[in-house]
Scaffold this active site. Structure first.
Site, short mmCIF file in Angstrom:
data_model
loop_
_atom_site.label_atom_id
_atom_site.label_comp_id
_atom_site.label_asym_id
_atom_site.label_seq_id
_atom_site.Cartn_x
_atom_site.Cartn_y
_atom_site.Cartn_z
N GLY A 1 0.79 -1.22 0.00
CA GLY A 1 0.00 0.00 0.00
C GLY A 1 0.83 1.27 0.00
O GLY A 1 0.76 2.07 -0.94
N THR B 1 5.62 4.08 12.99
CA THR B 1 4.53 3.21 12.54
C THR B 1 5.07 1.94 11.88
O THR B 1 4.43 0.89 11.95
CB THR B 1 3.60 3.97 11.58
OG1 THR B 1 4.38 4.54 10.53
CG2 THR B 1 2.85 5.07 12.31
N GLU C 1 3.94 -7.38 6.32
CA GLU C 1 3.77 -8.83 6.38
C GLU C 1 5.06 -9.57 6.72
O GLU C 1 5.02 -10.71 7.19
CB GLU C 1 3.22 -9.35 5.05
CG GLU C 1 1.78 -8.98 4.84
CD GLU C 1 1.31 -9.37 3.44
OE1 GLU C 1 0.33 -10.11 3.34
OE2 GLU C 1 1.94 -8.95 2.45
#
Lengths: 328, 693, 173
Positions: free
Chosen positions: B501, B583, B654
């Site tokens: 993303g 983040t 991931e």
């Protein structure tokens, strides 16, 4: 969930009368089990009688040195109570190993005792379950039974009792005070919950309309040396695979007295009488501990998925006894 | 420069106060509530459905069944064709829905619906010896099912050291804490507040299913309460909420799945049985690598996950074979779940590598370094940037790997383990599946810029990272940038998938910013606007752009009870440049926490008689709790990948998941001598293993 | 005879400092009353069965799961949600620490984590022991292990646990 009436009781006798006269009425305590089950459609009461405002919210010493725990005392308050922490650490430890902080702040002593099994087939409306629907069969025996009973089960039901607190109370030999339409009676903790036999839908020996008002702990000096050990699949917030509540008095290397109860293994908290008999008067040695555990497990009947509970119970018993012996 | 600064999460204040609205929570006037009714058989036919009592209940607005629901497009994917026939293809399938004035009335009415079935025999259990195993045309990522180079038979037969073991993983569930939910209002046009990780892809699917123009569907999803792959599709509940709104004169209809429904209606990570054979010479060089994966898919719709594909290029070996075989079962279709395929595949191969290291008597890190490939053996292309060895070495140093000795502390046996891993970058998703992603930059006046893209932030921090990318691309301070996402009125962007993303949407923003400056210069007028797109990566023909990492675990096993704890977990990641260290670290340790949960807890209890998952709640299907996660940390090499994109960033999140299960299994083996080849690693398996000896 | 019409009851509850009067179906949980009837969506519904903690609020000062508490049984109660813990733009110290330590990702479990942390710190102050407290009779020391055990009733699927523990430690200091 079907619509239901709600009444907040301010008098115990009236509360009992209200529930006793309507087969589909229930007492509401903390709600952590009942509201859960109402949402699942397992029970569909027409009337809830809220008993949390009744004057059963105290923990008080008894003249004989024991302690009376009001049925409405929340699990968190009971676990934090100084009398309990000092004199019955096994009970505080068992409470603290159960559920979560948020649930313990709601759950009551009385409600904890009558909570129902977590067997997934019991909690699911579309699978046969003799406990939920007598005569429909047991799905667990041929299905997923990893969490189920190895002691005292029947062909009708292999469910386990989920409470931690009740295991400790069983080891302590508590008595349960019950108010019914005919008045008060006292039930030894070992006679409150049942083995399933042919009537697994009967969890307890309570009659409809009978309300637990208090639990009495006997004066039990050996309970000061007591422990609760719970083996579960994650480090917290999980039901027991196996648990043990043990209080022991060892003098000069000999077991003078001992109380043992097991959780996660049977339809009720399991008082390990055979193990106790073998331990009492015997030397506090590893061999004796192991022999006591083996004696208790001699009639264990594991199911397809839960054979591990036999060594797990044995090892848990031995390791807790060893630890308590070391602390003497 | 904003990139590289640990900027505070931009939606943080709204989230810590609980005021950020999720799909069910958008305030709409006078809503109705939809409750779904599910099949209690796994295969067969609904022969009768009696809704009279439900319809008669006061407050019920409509009951939808396959008799009454409007027709949907016949060519829509099976997952969305809710209530189009009485055929049952999996347990828990939606067979009806009740719409009522309150959630209580809807649920009460649902309980009054009587359903009769004609049940057919079902099969829901994956077995390695299943008679219906078949070879899929491709695996779901678009790669061939099988690969073969050299002569693995001969190489294995002559290898001085050989491992031949089978590893199994059960079905797992995404289980975001926010249940899938929709608020739909279909008056003239259709407005949908959806828990979606991709508003535009969702819109396209919904439009197709409903046969309604996509440009008349507004989809809004500013906040999504976790997705992990499960909120990428348009699901029956969303389709039915839209239909229910239309059937009730355009009133708003809200639906949220129950937690139990999520175990039947939101897909799962497929179960696997994997056989891994390794051959090695005395120096630890792999002479053969065979990875044969068997996995479950659904009878009604094929999805065969890529479990063995990373074995095609992870290590160097002259002889290699990988295969995928699938079984069609009467289950809901599996679908990607955070690190799909890689999570299960690496558990098998990285456990096997550890077993090989033990067999040879070689340090497991050294074994991996000896088999480091010089190029991508699958494509023959060079790596854009592969620093796995550095990950292993840095990790070893930080973790204190040297002289790793098992030890005992009280009742606890303690050991350490390591695993290496790779995560491919699926640029081909852009060309074959999701198309280009777009972004727009607008000067709103006074030097402030509004950057917009139909991206999603389901907790990744994309909102914050994309703002940083935009600030740098525009050469303005971060405080001058406002960013909008999660709305299909914004420029079209692909869903969050493959951890791509931030990379893909970021490239679109960089392109938009460049176009903006080209058109409007550095002193633009208010209202000046430009768009840009990310259409693909031209370098993929010349280099392989993958990510890599190493995970180190310490495991403690109770010598008596078999309980397992993981006191320490360290991941070292080669993921290119990091946009926001704060983040990104959260993403990585979050992924590692999910990997830990996979290692120790997660398992669907599939009942073959019932045809369903029976531990279908959070008391039964365990995920890690606070108490299961101790010292966990993630670090990265910070080596920008010059081929990945303008920012030098590669997929991140991931990666966290992939290596953990094997690292934990390897640590448990080191601590106890017991090798667990079947996830999850639970006390029952250890207590039996230890005392059966 | 089974009832078909809802049984309604008038109750008044204090929510984040405001007195709210409402008529509830007796089946309504505190959580649903807040979310569906009062539009207070700070407490989240994650499981609706007391198995995730996302709905945690402070009820008369104590942390509870609001999904298993019936609204009708809590007439007169004082409820504080994560929204009410903040004073306008001034965040509660626990909330500020969550921001500082990035103790959140998707944010859905976050209000429950925050309320649980606030309630938990009060329990520690009152000297309540936990499952990992070594000596049940001794005063409690707030170690990371204690924080983790006491917060275990709040699931987080994004895996923000490590940062949440750091945040709570920081807020407690």
């Amino acid at each position: 969930m079907k619509p239901f009436e709600y009444v907040r009781a301010d008098d115990a006798t009236q509360a009992v009368a209200m529930v006793a006269e309507r087969p589909n009425a229930r007492f509401l305590g903390g709600g952590t089990n009942l509201v859960d089950h109402m949402k699942l459609g397992l029970v569909e009461p027409e009337l809830l009688v809220d008993v949390t405002a009744l004057p059963f919210n105290r923990v008080e010493p008894l003249p004989d040195g024991g302690v009376r725990i009001g049925a409405a005392v929340r699990n968190s308050d009971l676990a934090a109570n100084p009398l309990v922490r000092q004199n019955y650490p096994v009970l505080a430890a068992a409470l603290l190993s159960g559920a979560s902080g948020q649930l313990r702040n709601l759950a009551t002593t009385g409600g904890n005792l009558v909570q129902r099994t977590r067997c997934p087939y019991f909690q699911t409306l579309y699978t046969p379950c003799n406990k939920r629907e007598p005569g429909s069969g047991c799905s667990a025996i041929t299905g997923h039974n990893r969490e189920h009973a190895i002691l005292g089960a029947s062909q009708a039901c292999v469910a386990t009792h989920p409470s931690d607190m009740a295991v400790a109370l069983t080891a302590l030999g508590a008595t349960v005070r019950v108010l019914g339409p005919a008045g008060e009676r006292v039930v030894p903790i070992g006679e409150l919950n049942r083995l399933p036999g042919d009537e697994p839908h009967q969890d307890t020996t309570l009659n409809h309309g009978e309300l637990i008002t208090a639990v009495d702990l006997p004066a039990l000096p050996l309970a000061k040396r007591s422990a609760y050990y719970k083996v579960r699949d994650r480090a917290s917030y999980a039901f027991a695979q196996v648990s043990a509540a043990i209080a022991v008095d060892i003098h000069s290397g000999v077991v003078r007295d001992v109380r043992v109860a097991l959780g996660g293994v049977a339809h009720k908290p399991w008082r390990a009488h055979r193990a106790e008999a073998l331990l009492r008067g015997a030397p506090a040695t590893e061999d004796v501990f192991r022999a006591a555990a083996d004696a208790e497990l001699a009639e264990a009947k594991p199911l397809s998925d839960n054979g591990f509970k036999v060594p797990m119970v044995r090892n848990t018993l031995v390791s807790v006894l060893r630890r308590l012996a070391r602390e003497h | 420069m904003s990139i590289g600064i640990p900027v505070e999460r931009m939606d943080g204040r709204a989230k810590v106060t609980g005021t950020a609205p999720y799909a069910y929570e958008h305030q709409v006037a006078d809503p109705l509530y939809l409750h779904l009714i599910q099949s209690t058989i796994a295969r067969g036919q609904v022969t009768a459905i009696d809704v009279a009592a439900a319809e008669a209940l006061p407050g019920v607005a409509a009951v939808l069944t396959h008799h009454t629901a409007p027709r949907l497009a016949p060519d829509a994917p099976a997952e969305f064709r809710a209530l189009q026939s009485g055929e049952i293809v999996h347990h828990g399938q939606v067979i009806a829905g009740v719409v009522a004035e309150s959630p209580h009335i809807a649920r009460h009415a649902a309980g009054l619906v009587r359903v009769t079935y004609d049940a057919r025999p079902h099969d829901v259990r994956l077995r390695a010896d299943h008679p219906d195993l078949y070879t899929p045309d491709m695996v779901a990522i678009g790669a061939p099912a099988d690969s073969a180079t050299g002569d693995t038979h001969a190489a294995l037969a002559s290898a001085p050291f050989r491992i031949d073991q089978t590893y199994t993983t059960s079905a797992m569930f995404h289980s975001p804490i926010e249940p899938h939910a929709t608020t739909a209002i279909w008056a003239d046009d259709l407005t949908v507040y959806e828990a979606s990780q991709g508003v535009h892809d969702f819109t396209a699917l919904l439009a197709q299913a409903l046969g309604f123009p996509a440009d008349r569907i507004r989809v809004i999803a500013p906040h999504v309460g976790g997705a992990f792959g499960s909120k990428g599709l348009a699901r029956p509940h969303a389709v039915l909420a839209a239909l229910a709104s239309r059937m009730t004169g355009g009133r708003a209809v809200k639906v949220a799945l129950t937690r139990r429904q999520m175990f039947a209606l939101t897909n799962h990570r497929p179960a696997t049985v994997q056989r891994v054979q390794l051959g090695a010479d005395a120096d630890g060089r792999l002479t053969a690598l065979v990875h044969d994966a068997i996995l479950s898919t659904a009878r009604y719709e094929e999805y065969v996950e890529w479990v063995a594909t990373s074995s095609r290029n992870m290590y160097a070996t002259p002889n290699r074979r990988t295969t995928h075989r699938a079984v069609r079962l009467d289950v809901q279709m599996p679908a990607p779940m955070r690190a799909p395929g890689e999570a299960q595949g690496h558990f098998a191969t990285e456990s096997a590598m550890d077993e090989l290291a033990t067999a040879i008597g070689m340090d497991p890190i050294e074994l991996r370094i000896r088999n480091e490939p010089s190029a991508d053996a699958d494509t023959g292309l060079p790596w854009s940037s592969r620093n796995l060895v550095e990950c292993l070495r840095l990790g070893a140093q930080r973790f204190g790997w040297a002289g790793r000795g098992r030890r005992r502390e009280g009742d606890w046996l303690i050991g350490t383990g390591v695993a290496a891993a790779t995560l491919p970058t699926w640029f081909k998703l852009i060309s074959v599946a999701y198309g280009p992603s777009h972004a727009a930059v607008e000067h709103v006046g006074n030097g402030r810029y509004l950057v917009s893209t139909g991206a999603s932030d389901a907790g990744t921090g994309a909102r914050t990272a994309l703002s940083q990318i935009a600030a740098d691309a525009l050469s303005v301070p971060l405080s001058d940038v406002d960013l909008e996402l999660g709305d299909n009125a914004l420029p079209r962007a692909m869903l969050a998938a493959g951890s791509m993303g931030t990379m893909v949407w970021g490239s679109a923003i960089v392109a938009a910013a460049g176009e903006f400056r080209r058109l409007h210069g550095t002193d633009p007028r208010p209202g000046a606007r430009a768009e840009g797109a990310m259409t693909g990566n031209p370098h993929t023909e010349r280099v392989t752009i993958d990510s890599f990492h190493a995970v180190f675990a310490e495991a403690a096993v109770h010598a008596e009870t078999g309980e397992i704890r993981v006191p320490r977990l360290l991941g070292v990641f080669d993921i290119g440049r990091v946009v926001n260290p704060r983040t990104a670290r959260s993403q990585l340790i979050g992924g590692m926490t999910m990997g830990l949960s996979m290692a120790l807890h997660e398992s669907a209890a599939v009942d073959q008689h019932v045809g369903a998952v029976v531990n279908n709640d959070f008391a039964g299907y365990h995920i890690a709790t606070h108490a299961d996660v101790a010292d966990i940390d993630a670090v990265w090499l910070d080596k920008p990948d010059p081929y990945a994109n303008e920012m030098g960033i590669r997929p991140a999140g991931e990666n966290g998941v992939i290596g953990v299960a094997a690292a934990v299994a390897n640590a448990v083996n080191h601590a106890t001598g017991v090798r667990i080849r079947d996830l999850p690693i639970t006390p029952d398996k250890l207590v039996v293993s230890r005392f059966a000896r | 005879m089974t009832r078909t019409n809802p049984v309604l009851a008038d109750i008044a509850i204090h929510v984040d400092g405001d007195k709210r009067q409402l008529s509830v179906d007796t089946r309504t949980t505190l959580l649903d009353a807040l979310r569906d009837q009062l539009g207070v969506t700070s407490p989240k519904k994650g499981c609706d069965h007391g198995q995730c903690g996302a709905c945690t609020v402070l009820l008369d000062g104590r942390r509870v799961v609001s999904c298993l508490a019936l609204a009708v049984a809590n007439d007169g109660a004082e409820i504080v949600t994560a929204q009410g813990l903040a004073d306008g733009d001034d965040l509660h110290p626990v909330q500020q620490a969550f921001l500082d330590r990035d103790g959140l990702q998707c944010g859905y479990c976050t209000p429950g984590q925050v309320c649980s942390a606030v309630g938990m710190l009060r329990e520690v102050q009152e000297g309540w022991p936990s499952h990992v407290t070594g000596d049940l009779a001794a005063p409690v020391e707030l170690t990371d292990e204690e924080i983790r055990e006491r917060m275990s009733g709040n699931l987080c699927r994004c895996g923000a646990y490590a940062n949440i523990v750091a945040a709570i430690r920081e807020a407690a200091e």
